[in-house]
Design a protein around this motif. Structure first.
Motif: not given
Length: 239
Positions: A184-192
């Motif tokens: 989830v953190e990786r996806k959040a970073q990608d989304s950012a």
């Protein structure tokens, strides 16, 4: 049967003093015949404890007549002999019933009288009866207590196994949750990063729109000036 050795008698006394029910004395239906009984010295050692000793008139099963005997109670073993410190036989008090009547103490096993002890006074008889009853009760209850202790240990072992299994499951679940959180953190970073890229593209697009608006405004001004020049040329030709 071979006569018991000092090591055997010492071990029996030590186990009895520690509340262990161990039969180490040689006996035939809880009694010995004086003619055939081996004489075994009874001596104190560092690992043994004599709980009670004295002299009394004893009638022992298998003997024709009663006689004075030196008796010694060590744990749940009652040893007797004609001389002090020498055992010619013994009675194991496990599962025995001890009864008191005046100055007489009767030891019964399986409904048969094993030994009848006559003391000098009622107080002395009561004292001996109490101590032998306590020894018999301890020897009787020890296997039950040991069994209960084993069940408790087994129960604790089962609880420990259940706790270890639950701990392993919790560790696996925690590891899974950590992986999910990392994802989830990786996806959040990608989304950012995607949002930042979109914001940059939007800014560039806005800049382009502003540039096009400025160019359109200049074009309109040029068109208006050109129209004005055309009108002036038309008026000049009309004149």
């Amino acid at each position: 049967l071979p006569p018991p050795t000092m090591a055997m008698m010492g071990a029996a006394a030590a186990l009895a003093a520690g509340a262990a029910a161990t039969v180490v004395a040689l006996q035939n239906k809880s009694c010995f015949n004086v003619a055939d009984a081996p004489l075994v010295p009874v001596k104190k050692r560092a690992s043994t404890t004599t709980t009670l000793s004295g002299k009394a008139l004893c009638r022992i099963a298998g003997m024709l007549t009663a006689g004075q005997r030196h008796i010694t109670l060590v744990g749940d073993m009652l040893m007797y002999g004609e001389e002090p410190g020498v055992a010619e036989g013994s009675v194991h008090l496990q599962s025995a019933q001890v009864s008191l009547h005046d100055v007489e103490v009767t030891i019964t096993k399986d409904g048969d009288i094993v030994m009848l002890i006559t003391l000098n006074s009622e107080d002395e008889a009561a004292f001996w009866a109490e101590r032998m009853s306590a020894a018999a009760m301890m020897s009787e209850n020890l296997p039950k207590l040991f069994s209960m202790h084993c069940r408790q240990v087994q129960h604790l072992g089962q609880r420990n196994e259940a706790f270890e299994t639950e701990n392993k499951n919790m560790t696996k679940l925690l590891s899974l949750k950590r992986r999910e959180f990392t994802e989830v953190e990786r996806k959040a970073q990608d989304s950012a990063q995607v949002a930042a890229q979109k914001a940059q593209e939007t800014m560039e697009l806005q800049q382009r729109v502003a540039t096009y608006a400025e160019l359109a405004s200049r074009r309109e001004a040029d068109i208006a000036l050109l129209r004005q020049e055309i009108q002036e040329e038309k008026r000049r030709y009309q004149l």
